[in-house]
Enzyme design. Structure first.
Site, PDB file in Angstrom:
ATOM      1  N   ALA A 190      -3.523  -9.501 -13.462  1.00 25.13           N
ATOM      2  CA  ALA A 190      -3.992  -9.253 -14.839  1.00 25.13           C
ATOM      3  C   ALA A 190      -4.815  -7.974 -14.883  1.00 25.13           C
ATOM      4  CB  ALA A 190      -4.823 -10.444 -15.324  1.00 25.13           C
TER       5      ALA A 190
ATOM      6  N   TYR B 145      -4.776  -3.366 -15.135  1.00 25.55           N
ATOM      7  CA  TYR B 145      -4.513  -2.297 -16.113  1.00 25.55           C
ATOM      8  C   TYR B 145      -3.036  -2.227 -16.466  1.00 25.55           C
ATOM      9  CZ  TYR B 145      -9.246  -0.546 -15.772  1.00 25.55           C
ATOM     10  OH  TYR B 145     -10.601  -0.436 -15.853  1.00 25.55           O
TER      11      TYR B 145
ATOM     12  N   THR C 200      -1.598  -2.205  -5.106  1.00 27.47           N
ATOM     13  CA  THR C 200      -1.012  -1.785  -3.832  1.00 27.47           C
ATOM     14  C   THR C 200      -1.821  -0.605  -3.308  1.00 27.47           C
ATOM     15  OG1 THR C 200       0.495  -0.452  -5.167  1.00 27.47           O
ATOM     16  CG2 THR C 200       1.351  -2.529  -4.320  1.00 27.47           C
ATOM     17  N   PRO C 201      -3.039  -0.867  -2.866  1.00 25.70           N
ATOM     18  CA  PRO C 201      -3.921   0.240  -2.476  1.00 25.70           C
ATOM     19  C   PRO C 201      -3.406   0.957  -1.223  1.00 25.70           C
ATOM     20  CG  PRO C 201      -4.879  -1.880  -1.851  1.00 25.70           C
ATOM     21  CD  PRO C 201      -3.644  -2.183  -2.654  1.00 25.70           C
ATOM     22  N   THR C 202      -3.930   2.139  -0.985  1.00 26.54           N
ATOM     23  CA  THR C 202      -3.586   2.851   0.246  1.00 26.54           C
ATOM     24  C   THR C 202      -4.204   2.090   1.421  1.00 26.54           C
ATOM     25  OG1 THR C 202      -3.616   4.909  -0.995  1.00 26.54           O
ATOM     26  CG2 THR C 202      -3.742   5.096   1.393  1.00 26.54           C
TER      27      THR C 202
ATOM     28  N   GLU D 112       6.332   1.017 -14.138  1.00 32.95           N
ATOM     29  CA  GLU D 112       5.640   1.332 -15.389  1.00 32.95           C
ATOM     30  C   GLU D 112       5.354   2.830 -15.431  1.00 32.95           C
ATOM     31  OE1 GLU D 112       2.358   2.382 -15.039  1.00 32.95           O
ATOM     32  OE2 GLU D 112       2.020   1.754 -12.966  1.00 32.95           O
TER      33      GLU D 112
ATOM     34  N   LYS E 276       9.983   6.432  -9.781  1.00 32.62           N
ATOM     35  CA  LYS E 276       8.573   6.258 -10.145  1.00 32.62           C
ATOM     36  C   LYS E 276       7.678   7.187  -9.323  1.00 32.62           C
ATOM     37  CE  LYS E 276       4.683   5.076 -11.509  1.00 32.62           C
ATOM     38  NZ  LYS E 276       3.915   3.954 -11.872  1.00 32.62           N
TER      39      LYS E 276
ATOM     40  N   CYS F 180      -3.043   6.153  -9.456  1.00 37.16           N
ATOM     41  CA  CYS F 180      -1.637   6.368  -9.101  1.00 37.16           C
ATOM     42  C   CYS F 180      -1.308   7.670  -8.384  1.00 37.16           C
ATOM     43  CB  CYS F 180      -0.776   6.276 -10.355  1.00 37.16           C
ATOM     44  SG  CYS F 180      -0.499   4.568 -10.826  1.00 37.16           S
TER      45      CYS F 180
ATOM     46  N   ARG G 165     -11.062   4.588 -10.908  1.00 39.00           N
ATOM     47  CA  ARG G 165     -10.451   4.735  -9.587  1.00 39.00           C
ATOM     48  C   ARG G 165     -10.097   6.197  -9.306  1.00 39.00           C
ATOM     49  NH1 ARG G 165      -6.111  -0.080  -9.987  1.00 39.00           N
ATOM     50  NH2 ARG G 165      -6.219   0.542 -12.174  1.00 39.00           N
TER      51      ARG G 165
HETATM   52  C1  UDX Z   1      -1.749  -1.087 -10.465  1.00 42.93           C
HETATM   53  C2  UDX Z   1      -0.253  -1.169 -10.560  1.00 42.93           C
HETATM   54  O1  UDX Z   1       0.298  -2.436 -10.610  1.00 42.93           O
HETATM   55  C3  UDX Z   1       0.323  -0.302  -9.591  1.00 42.93           C
HETATM   56  O2  UDX Z   1       1.586   0.082 -10.065  1.00 42.93           O
HETATM   57  C4  UDX Z   1      -0.499   0.896  -9.413  1.00 42.93           C
HETATM   58  O3  UDX Z   1       0.143   1.713  -8.519  1.00 42.93           O
HETATM   59  C5  UDX Z   1      -1.919   0.555  -8.930  1.00 42.93           C
HETATM   60  O4  UDX Z   1      -2.287  -0.722  -9.251  1.00 42.93           O
HETATM   61  P1  UDX Z   1      -3.420  -2.251 -11.817  1.00 42.93           P
HETATM   62  O5  UDX Z   1      -2.979  -3.191 -12.856  1.00 42.93           O
HETATM   63  O6  UDX Z   1      -3.849  -0.897 -12.222  1.00 42.93           O
HETATM   64  O7  UDX Z   1      -2.263  -2.236 -10.813  1.00 42.93           O
HETATM   65  O8  UDX Z   1      -4.421  -2.835 -10.743  1.00 42.93           O
HETATM   66  P2  UDX Z   1      -5.595  -3.812 -10.943  1.00 42.93           P
HETATM   67  O9  UDX Z   1      -6.265  -3.519 -12.242  1.00 42.93           O
HETATM   68  O10 UDX Z   1      -6.351  -3.770  -9.666  1.00 42.93           O
HETATM   69  O11 UDX Z   1      -4.881  -5.248 -11.115  1.00 42.93           O
HETATM   70  C6  UDX Z   1      -4.285  -5.965 -10.108  1.00 42.93           C
HETATM   71  C7  UDX Z   1      -4.670  -7.430 -10.256  1.00 42.93           C
HETATM   72  O12 UDX Z   1      -3.921  -8.220  -9.349  1.00 42.93           O
HETATM   73  C8  UDX Z   1      -6.134  -7.739  -9.984  1.00 42.93           C
HETATM   74  O13 UDX Z   1      -6.725  -8.318 -11.097  1.00 42.93           O
HETATM   75  C9  UDX Z   1      -6.094  -8.703  -8.792  1.00 42.93           C
HETATM   76  O14 UDX Z   1      -7.095  -9.692  -8.836  1.00 42.93           O
HETATM   77  C10 UDX Z   1      -4.716  -9.301  -8.922  1.00 42.93           C
HETATM   78  N1  UDX Z   1      -4.193  -9.855  -7.669  1.00 42.93           N
HETATM   79  C11 UDX Z   1      -4.174  -9.134  -6.542  1.00 42.93           C
HETATM   80  C12 UDX Z   1      -3.669 -11.167  -7.666  1.00 42.93           C
HETATM   81  O15 UDX Z   1      -3.701 -11.835  -8.675  1.00 42.93           O
HETATM   82  N2  UDX Z   1      -3.135 -11.655  -6.508  1.00 42.93           N
HETATM   83  C13 UDX Z   1      -3.127 -10.955  -5.353  1.00 42.93           C
HETATM   84  O16 UDX Z   1      -2.662 -11.446  -4.315  1.00 42.93           O
HETATM   85  C14 UDX Z   1      -3.670  -9.647  -5.370  1.00 42.93           C
HETATM   86  C1  UDX Z   2      -0.239   8.360 -14.568  1.00 42.27           C
HETATM   87  C2  UDX Z   2       1.133   8.687 -15.199  1.00 42.27           C
HETATM   88  O1  UDX Z   2       0.949   9.624 -16.269  1.00 42.27           O
HETATM   89  C3  UDX Z   2       1.818   7.437 -15.677  1.00 42.27           C
HETATM   90  O2  UDX Z   2       3.102   7.734 -16.166  1.00 42.27           O
HETATM   91  C4  UDX Z   2       1.918   6.472 -14.500  1.00 42.27           C
HETATM   92  O3  UDX Z   2       2.544   5.300 -14.898  1.00 42.27           O
HETATM   93  C5  UDX Z   2       0.548   6.178 -13.941  1.00 42.27           C
HETATM   94  O4  UDX Z   2      -0.081   7.400 -13.553  1.00 42.27           O
HETATM   95  P1  UDX Z   2      -2.664   7.838 -15.505  1.00 42.27           P
HETATM   96  O5  UDX Z   2      -3.092   8.083 -14.103  1.00 42.27           O
HETATM   97  O6  UDX Z   2      -3.099   6.596 -16.190  1.00 42.27           O
HETATM   98  O7  UDX Z   2      -1.074   7.857 -15.599  1.00 42.27           O
HETATM   99  O8  UDX Z   2      -3.152   9.060 -16.425  1.00 42.27           O
HETATM  100  P2  UDX Z   2      -2.677  10.572 -16.614  1.00 42.27           P
HETATM  101  O9  UDX Z   2      -2.753  10.873 -18.052  1.00 42.27           O
HETATM  102  O10 UDX Z   2      -1.409  10.856 -15.961  1.00 42.27           O
HETATM  103  O11 UDX Z   2      -3.853  11.400 -15.924  1.00 42.27           O
HETATM  104  C6  UDX Z   2      -4.058  11.416 -14.523  1.00 42.27           C
HETATM  105  C7  UDX Z   2      -5.140  12.399 -14.159  1.00 42.27           C
HETATM  106  O12 UDX Z   2      -4.730  13.734 -14.371  1.00 42.27           O
HETATM  107  C8  UDX Z   2      -6.435  12.229 -14.959  1.00 42.27           C
HETATM  108  O13 UDX Z   2      -7.555  12.367 -14.112  1.00 42.27           O
HETATM  109  C9  UDX Z   2      -6.364  13.357 -15.951  1.00 42.27           C
HETATM  110  O14 UDX Z   2      -7.625  13.765 -16.402  1.00 42.27           O
HETATM  111  C10 UDX Z   2      -5.696  14.444 -15.125  1.00 42.27           C
HETATM  112  N1  UDX Z   2      -5.012  15.469 -15.936  1.00 42.27           N
HETATM  113  C11 UDX Z   2      -3.975  15.127 -16.751  1.00 42.27           C
HETATM  114  C12 UDX Z   2      -5.407  16.795 -15.833  1.00 42.27           C
HETATM  115  O15 UDX Z   2      -6.343  17.130 -15.082  1.00 42.27           O
HETATM  116  N2  UDX Z   2      -4.751  17.740 -16.586  1.00 42.27           N
HETATM  117  C13 UDX Z   2      -3.709  17.434 -17.401  1.00 42.27           C
HETATM  118  O16 UDX Z   2      -3.155  18.343 -18.036  1.00 42.27           O
HETATM  119  C14 UDX Z   2      -3.317  16.075 -17.490  1.00 42.27           C
END
Ligand code: UDX
Ligand code: UDX
Length: 459
Positions: A11, A13, A93-95, A162, A217, A273, A343
């Protein structure tokens, strides 16, 4: 397969907004989002939608409309898995921070746990959808786990990455440039395509094989990040010449082959990401012995780290080579505007560097809590949490944050920063009063007229 019930594991982002929009657009489908984090689920269920665990414009309204009708948040993971015909995996899926691939490869621990959990619980056929961004060929691993459970349940695996950007996630979900579905089973692909089809035109729903989908992706994020590193590289050159990076960006952006988006020079990209996905790409390339390919993409990250570092180096050298004991106000802590996500935010690394030079940091961010700021710094392990607490203070009033500061560093491009009473701010600061605009959002002439020593990126 007719889908009546969907379960989404994670649940966060990604899972939260995506499922909220799916539920809104498919009122006949029951969508349950589950998570192991009880506190997070409780926040999603909070009656006051301003307390949802993530801030995203437009999200609270959709949750309010659908929650309790066909959108549910729960910690009963097994029950939701068992009941659903379609299960999204949307966990983080952290590093990796240990072992082989440390600092580079994605840690698939949580994804594997999910797959094992599904395998254990499922008593009916399931379509399993990878929503988390994963290294290429992960679907294969999930498939192998699911198919080796000994039960006669049928699993189809789909990749459905996504592309939403935080801050505009709801908009991106409501009118996506494209939806990508990778898979082997045509039936499974069409089941998912039907769900999106209730609001996305069919010609924007692309069907590919699983591997193309997974790699697309990573490639999309790598290209986007590369644009930012490219313009940031030019920004440094601009600072040494008479060129202005905004003018350069405008001039090249009018070439329709280049296009105007994603050309804002900045303090460096952050977010969960870009760095992770490029590291993944680099790791995969290296694991096939493709060193030139790996080096090529790695440079995008090297440049990004350089951009953050030179911002703080410049701040320190401009403040007469010392920030020790000086109050530096940081406006913005989120990695971009309109989100409370921090993050990999550049602010964390800039603050860490300034703290190593013994600065006192004052933080104001409209959506980020003090707890998050402290956690972000503690996570780096550069100093103790007590030291971080002593040196870093968060403010809920920006005018208090900047009072008596030697310098302001603008870290996030929040719109409200442009509307501040900068004259009043100037008067409350130590002189000379410096502004380091890491987002190029203020007007240089106006700031100079007020009396500020103003510098920005690439000018
Ligand atoms: C994202 C995207 O899914 C991934 O594509 C992207 O590359 C980085 O992480 P995001 O939704 O942004 O996920 O991450 P986060 O807000 O940390 O949500 C993940 C959730 O999964 C957390 O709330 C965590 O508690 C939950 N989780 C994790 C489970 O429910 N079960 C698990 O075993 C591990
Ligand atoms: C990104 C991708 O855009 C999205 O498609 C993917 O699914 C997840 O990763 P996000 O990381 O949420 O999305 O935001 P994004 O708008 O891409 O910005 C990423 C970072 O780049 C931010 O720190 C932003 O401030 C920076 N950025 C973006 C710049 O410094 N300059 C720009 O022109 C655009």
């Amino acid at each position: 397969m007719k889908i009546n019930k969907i379960c989404c594991i994670g649940a966060g982002y990604v899972g939260g907004p995506t499922m909220a929009v799916i539920a809104k657009k498919n009122p006949e489908i029951q969508v349950t989002i589950v998570d192991i984090n009880e506190e997070r689920i409780a926040a999603w269920n909070d009656e006051d939608v301003s307390n949802l665990p993530i801030y995203e414009p437009g999200l609270a309204e959709i949750v309010e409309e659908t929650r309790g009708k066909n959108l549910f948040f729960s910690t009963e993971i097994n029950k939701a898995i068992d009941e659903a015909e379609m299960i999204f995996i949307s966990v983080n899926t952290p590093t990796k921070t240990y072992g082989k691939g440390k600092g580079m490869a994605a840690d698939l621990k949580y994804v594997e746990l999910c797959a094992r959990n599904i395998a254990e619980v499922a008593t009916t056929d399931k379509i399993v959808v990878e929503k988390s961004t994963l290294p290429v060929r992960t679907a294969q691993a999930i498939k192998s786990i699911l198919h080796n459970t000994g039960s006669d349940v049928n699993f189809s695996i789909l990749s459905n990455p996504e592309f939403l950007a935080e801050g505009t996630a709801i908009e991106d979900l409501l009118s996506p440039d494209r939806v990508l579905i990778g898979g082997e089973s045509e039936d499974a692909i069409e089941s998912l395509a039907n769900i999106y089809g209730s609001w996305v035109p069919q010609d924007r729903i692309l069907r590919t094989n699983v591997w193309s989908s997974e790699l697309s992706k990573l490639t999309a994020n790598a290209f986007l990040a590369q644009r930012i590193s490219s313009i940031n590289a030019i920004s440094e050159l601009c600072e040494h010449t008479e060129a202005n990076v905004n003018e350069v960006a405008r001039a090249i952006g009018m070439d329709s082959r280049i296009g105007p988006k994603f050309l804002n020079a900045s303090i460096g990209f952050g977010g969960s990401c870009f760095q992770k996905d490029i590291l993944n790409l680099v790791y995969i390339a290296r694991s096939y012995g493709l060193n030139q390919v790996a080096d090529y993409w790695e440079q995008v990250i090297i440049l990004n780290d350089h951009q953050k570092r030179r911002f703080s180096d410049n701040l320190i050298s401009t403040l007469y080579n010392t920030v020790s004991g000086k109050k530096i106000a940081m406006l913005g802590w989120a990695f971009k505007k309109d989100t409370n996500d921090t993050r990999e935010s550049a602010a964390i690394y800039v603050a860490d560097h300034l703290l190593s030079e013994q600065a006192n940091i004052a933080v104001y961010d409209p959506k980020v809590s003090d707890k998050k700021v402290q956690n972000d710094l503690n996570y780096l392990n550069t100093r103790t949490s007590e030291e971080n607490r002593d040196l870093v203070t968060s403010y809920s009033d920006p005018y208090e944050a900047v009072k008596d500061a030697h310098a302001i560093a603008i870290m996030t491009e929040w719109d409200e920063f442009k509307t501040y009473d900068w004259k009043k701010i100037y008067e409350s600061m130590k002189k000379p009063a410096f502004i380091f605009d890491g987002r190029n959002i203020l007007n240089k002439e106006e700031m100079n007229d007020i009396g500020f020593e103003y510098s920005s990126i690439g000018k």
